[in-house]
Design an enzyme around this catalytic site. Sequence first.
Site, mmCIF file in Angstrom:
data_model
loop_
_atom_site.group_PDB
_atom_site.id
_atom_site.type_symbol
_atom_site.label_atom_id
_atom_site.label_comp_id
_atom_site.label_asym_id
_atom_site.label_seq_id
_atom_site.Cartn_x
_atom_site.Cartn_y
_atom_site.Cartn_z
ATOM 1 N N TYR A 138 6.669 1.734 3.945
ATOM 2 C CA TYR A 138 7.073 2.520 2.975
ATOM 3 C C TYR A 138 7.081 4.039 3.134
ATOM 4 O O TYR A 138 7.896 4.709 2.586
ATOM 5 C CB TYR A 138 6.033 2.256 1.793
ATOM 6 C CG TYR A 138 6.028 0.927 1.250
ATOM 7 C CD1 TYR A 138 7.148 -0.116 1.440
ATOM 8 C CD2 TYR A 138 5.123 0.325 0.447
ATOM 9 C CE1 TYR A 138 7.197 -1.366 0.917
ATOM 10 C CE2 TYR A 138 4.885 -0.994 -0.174
ATOM 11 C CZ TYR A 138 5.977 -1.882 0.266
ATOM 12 O OH TYR A 138 6.107 -3.058 -0.487
ATOM 13 N N LYS A 184 0.530 -9.892 11.545
ATOM 14 C CA LYS A 184 1.765 -10.784 12.246
ATOM 15 C C LYS A 184 1.886 -10.321 13.678
ATOM 16 O O LYS A 184 2.695 -10.059 14.144
ATOM 17 C CB LYS A 184 3.009 -10.228 11.688
ATOM 18 C CG LYS A 184 4.010 -11.527 11.662
ATOM 19 C CD LYS A 184 3.786 -12.998 11.064
ATOM 20 C CE LYS A 184 4.868 -13.999 11.377
ATOM 21 N NZ LYS A 184 4.514 -15.261 11.180
ATOM 22 N N ASP A 216 1.909 -15.065 6.800
ATOM 23 C CA ASP A 216 2.508 -16.370 6.264
ATOM 24 C C ASP A 216 1.451 -17.524 5.981
ATOM 25 O O ASP A 216 1.503 -18.226 5.026
ATOM 26 C CB ASP A 216 3.649 -16.753 7.003
ATOM 27 C CG ASP A 216 3.366 -17.168 8.488
ATOM 28 O OD1 ASP A 216 2.308 -16.448 8.922
ATOM 29 O OD2 ASP A 216 4.164 -17.484 9.262
ATOM 30 N N ASP A 240 0.805 -5.355 -0.442
ATOM 31 C CA ASP A 240 1.824 -5.386 -1.666
ATOM 32 C C ASP A 240 2.041 -6.582 -2.046
ATOM 33 O O ASP A 240 1.867 -7.272 -3.364
ATOM 34 C CB ASP A 240 2.883 -4.600 -1.639
ATOM 35 C CG ASP A 240 3.579 -4.095 -2.563
ATOM 36 O OD1 ASP A 240 3.015 -4.760 -3.702
ATOM 37 O OD2 ASP A 240 4.347 -3.581 -2.585
ATOM 38 N N ASP A 244 0.174 -9.204 -5.245
ATOM 39 C CA ASP A 244 0.936 -9.898 -6.190
ATOM 40 C C ASP A 244 0.686 -11.149 -6.422
ATOM 41 O O ASP A 244 0.654 -11.742 -7.456
ATOM 42 C CB ASP A 244 2.290 -9.263 -6.042
ATOM 43 C CG ASP A 244 2.591 -7.711 -6.579
ATOM 44 O OD1 ASP A 244 1.690 -7.361 -6.876
ATOM 45 O OD2 ASP A 244 3.622 -7.297 -6.454
#
Length: 346
Positions: A138, A184, A216, A240, A244
């Site tokens: 970001y 990851k 994942d 993020d 959610d």
Amino acid sequence: MTKRIVALAGDGIGPEIMTSALEILAVASKGKFAYEVVSFPFGGAAIEQVGIPLPQETLMACQQADAILLGAIGGPRWEGVKETPESGLLALRQALKLYANLRPTKMQTFLEEKSPLKADKVRGTDFVIVRELIGGLYFGQPKYYDSDEAIDTMNYTRKQIEQIVRLAFELALTRRQKLTSVDKANVLANSKLWRQIVQEVSEEYPSVEVEHIYVDAAAMKLMMAAPTFDVIVTENLFGDILSDQASVITGSLGLLASASLSIDGPALYEPIHGSAPDIAGLNIANPVSMILSVCMMLRQSFQQIALADQIETATYETIAATGGTRDLGGQLMTSEFKQELIKRLE
């Protein structure tokens, strides 16, 4: 000493839920906690007033505050503008050095039937996601796109990673002493460094059990075995998405609060949901996540533990007794829920 709270009601349902939460705080805190609330424009509301999402006056007020409450920002009317409400939020995070976002997810027994997951998959869920907030994709540079190519840069320094990881370990010490680090590392260079630093810092916290999990796999485990998590720490983008995703466990976005902690300044507290412009002004928004954000503020910034517990307990009792607002399957309007909660507090 009177504490100064800056209220950024923002857009959509933000002003409605902010008003409800502040009225509840006023009733509950009478004679117990001295504070003042000052309000400033932010997000789309500020764009409408002065043309930019983060006016200098608003930023200065936030920098001088003891704590900040944010309602919600954004909406379709500001899509495609030069400076979006979201760009104002990113700028505020950077300016205040809000490096860590904490999102607790705790399943109340009487809410198990509201979850889209089976009760045995969510019963006993009680974890916190610790998300790094001012690094990663970001904020990385270079960042650009044209009609043929787009580039985002994911960048982390050792200092940034150590900072967020130590916070997560310290939090784990106060809970069930289990930390899950999400990365990851089989693909991303950033994640390789992340995992290495988590391992190094873990040596300072021998009582905390540490597990590493790919993002994942973490996403799947959240849906299948949420109660096994305690503290989850991860970088900005992964945090993020996962936070959610975790919000569906409780059955409504309107039930979850968050805190964004600063390195050396005031913290910011906000619901995890968006501005819901489609229901703005209809008096049907669920104010609980805003109310619980106030509770987080009372605990984290002001050490008003008993007051926070009082409001939180009354909030859940109100949901259990009335069914809550429409998103929870109840029939109460926003104002009606507020009044029911105030009756319990009085």
